[in-house]
Scaffold this motif. Sequence first.
Motif, PDB file in Angstrom:
ATOM      1  N   GLY A   1      24.859  -0.740  14.924  1.00 50.87           N
ATOM      2  CA  GLY A   1      25.555  -1.741  14.141  1.00 50.87           C
ATOM      3  C   GLY A   1      26.664  -1.159  13.291  1.00 50.87           C
ATOM      4  O   GLY A   1      27.469  -1.878  12.723  1.00 50.87           O
ATOM      5  N   TYR A   2      26.742   0.164  13.218  1.00 53.88           N
ATOM      6  CA  TYR A   2      27.778   0.827  12.427  1.00 53.88           C
ATOM      7  C   TYR A   2      29.150   0.739  13.086  1.00 53.88           C
ATOM      8  O   TYR A   2      30.177   0.781  12.409  1.00 53.88           O
ATOM      9  N   GLU A   3      29.175   0.583  14.397  1.00 57.36           N
ATOM     10  CA  GLU A   3      30.429   0.666  15.140  1.00 57.36           C
ATOM     11  C   GLU A   3      31.477  -0.317  14.635  1.00 57.36           C
ATOM     12  O   GLU A   3      32.624   0.051  14.398  1.00 57.36           O
ATOM     13  N   VAL A   4      31.112  -1.583  14.503  1.00 55.67           N
ATOM     14  CA  VAL A   4      32.093  -2.608  14.144  1.00 55.67           C
ATOM     15  C   VAL A   4      32.639  -2.356  12.742  1.00 55.67           C
ATOM     16  O   VAL A   4      33.853  -2.322  12.530  1.00 55.67           O
ATOM     17  N   ALA A   5      31.750  -2.138  11.775  1.00 54.55           N
ATOM     18  CA  ALA A   5      32.199  -1.864  10.409  1.00 54.55           C
ATOM     19  C   ALA A   5      32.992  -0.558  10.355  1.00 54.55           C
ATOM     20  O   ALA A   5      34.018  -0.468   9.675  1.00 54.55           O
ATOM     21  N   GLY A   6      32.530   0.457  11.086  1.00 53.68           N
ATOM     22  CA  GLY A   6      33.245   1.732  11.122  1.00 53.68           C
ATOM     23  C   GLY A   6      34.627   1.592  11.728  1.00 53.68           C
ATOM     24  O   GLY A   6      35.598   2.173  11.246  1.00 53.68           O
TER      25      GLY A   6
ATOM     26  N   CYS B   1      36.544   0.461  19.877  1.00 48.38           N
ATOM     27  CA  CYS B   1      35.151   0.466  19.440  1.00 48.38           C
ATOM     28  C   CYS B   1      34.248   0.276  20.661  1.00 48.38           C
ATOM     29  O   CYS B   1      34.292  -0.761  21.316  1.00 48.38           O
ATOM     30  N   PHE B   2      33.462   1.290  20.969  1.00 47.72           N
ATOM     31  CA  PHE B   2      32.482   1.205  22.046  1.00 47.72           C
ATOM     32  C   PHE B   2      31.164   0.737  21.424  1.00 47.72           C
ATOM     33  O   PHE B   2      30.627   1.402  20.540  1.00 47.72           O
ATOM     34  N   VAL B   3      30.673  -0.402  21.868  1.00 46.84           N
ATOM     35  CA  VAL B   3      29.452  -0.986  21.308  1.00 46.84           C
ATOM     36  C   VAL B   3      28.394  -1.049  22.400  1.00 46.84           C
ATOM     37  O   VAL B   3      28.642  -1.592  23.482  1.00 46.84           O
ATOM     38  N   GLY B   4      27.224  -0.512  22.117  1.00 46.15           N
ATOM     39  CA  GLY B   4      26.133  -0.537  23.078  1.00 46.15           C
ATOM     40  C   GLY B   4      25.290  -1.789  22.962  1.00 46.15           C
ATOM     41  O   GLY B   4      25.528  -2.657  22.109  1.00 46.15           O
ATOM     42  N   ASP B   5      24.284  -1.885  23.797  1.00 44.92           N
ATOM     43  CA  ASP B   5      23.458  -3.081  23.824  1.00 44.92           C
ATOM     44  C   ASP B   5      22.671  -3.274  22.535  1.00 44.92           C
ATOM     45  O   ASP B   5      22.554  -4.388  22.027  1.00 44.92           O
ATOM     46  N   GLY B   6      22.139  -2.199  21.948  1.00 47.13           N
ATOM     47  CA  GLY B   6      21.378  -2.331  20.708  1.00 47.13           C
ATOM     48  C   GLY B   6      22.245  -2.814  19.559  1.00 47.13           C
ATOM     49  O   GLY B   6      21.863  -3.709  18.805  1.00 47.13           O
ATOM     50  N   SER B   7      23.431  -2.233  19.437  1.00 50.97           N
ATOM     51  CA  SER B   7      24.339  -2.673  18.377  1.00 50.97           C
ATOM     52  C   SER B   7      24.810  -4.095  18.632  1.00 50.97           C
ATOM     53  O   SER B   7      25.003  -4.871  17.699  1.00 50.97           O
ATOM     54  N   TYR B   8      25.022  -4.428  19.897  1.00 47.04           N
ATOM     55  CA  TYR B   8      25.432  -5.799  20.201  1.00 47.04           C
ATOM     56  C   TYR B   8      24.347  -6.789  19.752  1.00 47.04           C
ATOM     57  O   TYR B   8      24.639  -7.814  19.144  1.00 47.04           O
ATOM     58  N   MET B   9      23.098  -6.451  20.024  1.00 46.19           N
ATOM     59  CA  MET B   9      22.012  -7.358  19.611  1.00 46.19           C
ATOM     60  C   MET B   9      21.898  -7.437  18.092  1.00 46.19           C
ATOM     61  O   MET B   9      21.601  -8.484  17.543  1.00 46.19           O
ATOM     62  N   MET B  10      22.160  -6.328  17.400  1.00 47.00           N
ATOM     63  CA  MET B  10      22.024  -6.309  15.956  1.00 47.00           C
ATOM     64  C   MET B  10      23.254  -6.839  15.225  1.00 47.00           C
ATOM     65  O   MET B  10      23.133  -7.306  14.086  1.00 47.00           O
TER      66      MET B  10
ATOM     67  N   ASN C   1      25.974  -8.896  16.676  1.00 46.65           N
ATOM     68  CA  ASN C   1      26.839  -9.769  17.470  1.00 46.65           C
ATOM     69  C   ASN C   1      27.662 -10.730  16.615  1.00 46.65           C
ATOM     70  O   ASN C   1      28.744 -11.126  16.996  1.00 46.65           O
ATOM     71  N   ALA C   2      27.188 -11.071  15.435  1.00 50.08           N
ATOM     72  CA  ALA C   2      27.961 -11.950  14.558  1.00 50.08           C
ATOM     73  C   ALA C   2      29.234 -11.247  14.071  1.00 50.08           C
ATOM     74  O   ALA C   2      30.285 -11.884  13.931  1.00 50.08           O
ATOM     75  N   GLU C   3      29.145  -9.938  13.826  1.00 51.20           N
ATOM     76  CA  GLU C   3      30.324  -9.185  13.408  1.00 51.20           C
ATOM     77  C   GLU C   3      31.372  -9.161  14.506  1.00 51.20           C
ATOM     78  O   GLU C   3      32.570  -9.201  14.239  1.00 51.20           O
ATOM     79  N   LEU C   4      30.930  -9.075  15.760  1.00 47.27           N
ATOM     80  CA  LEU C   4      31.893  -9.098  16.862  1.00 47.27           C
ATOM     81  C   LEU C   4      32.611 -10.440  16.927  1.00 47.27           C
ATOM     82  O   LEU C   4      33.811 -10.485  17.162  1.00 47.27           O
ATOM     83  N   ALA C   5      31.870 -11.523  16.712  1.00 50.69           N
ATOM     84  CA  ALA C   5      32.496 -12.852  16.726  1.00 50.69           C
ATOM     85  C   ALA C   5      33.461 -12.969  15.556  1.00 50.69           C
ATOM     86  O   ALA C   5      34.521 -13.520  15.666  1.00 50.69           O
TER      87      ALA C   5
END
Length: 122
Positions: free
Chosen positions: A87-92, A107-116, A118-122
Amino acid sequence: ALGDYRAEACDPAAREDWLRAVDTHCARPEDQAAKPTDAQVIGAVQRATDDSAIAMCAAGTMPGALKLLWQPSQGGYHMEYGYSCMGYEVAGAMGLKLARPEREVICFVGDGSYMMANAELA
């Protein structure tokens, strides 16, 4: 304990050999209908960016893959290794872009970060 030991001088050709091996490993799949490997995706992103791009990632296997395969030329590499901060990827990546607005941040986001996160990505 090492006594008179001296490491051999590095071989400049070794870097060029490594980069050629990376290029081969990250090349487009020969079968365009085949699903690409992680390395081929990294290669596609690398080919689509310029030398000033910064790759950002955290947690999972992707930081290790990027450490081996991403070819930064201007300090374009930012990874989190120590605490597996999914989940650090998006904020980082947002922080990197604020710090370096003139550079492209990928930003490379994996499946775990995507699940945790996903609202930040939106």
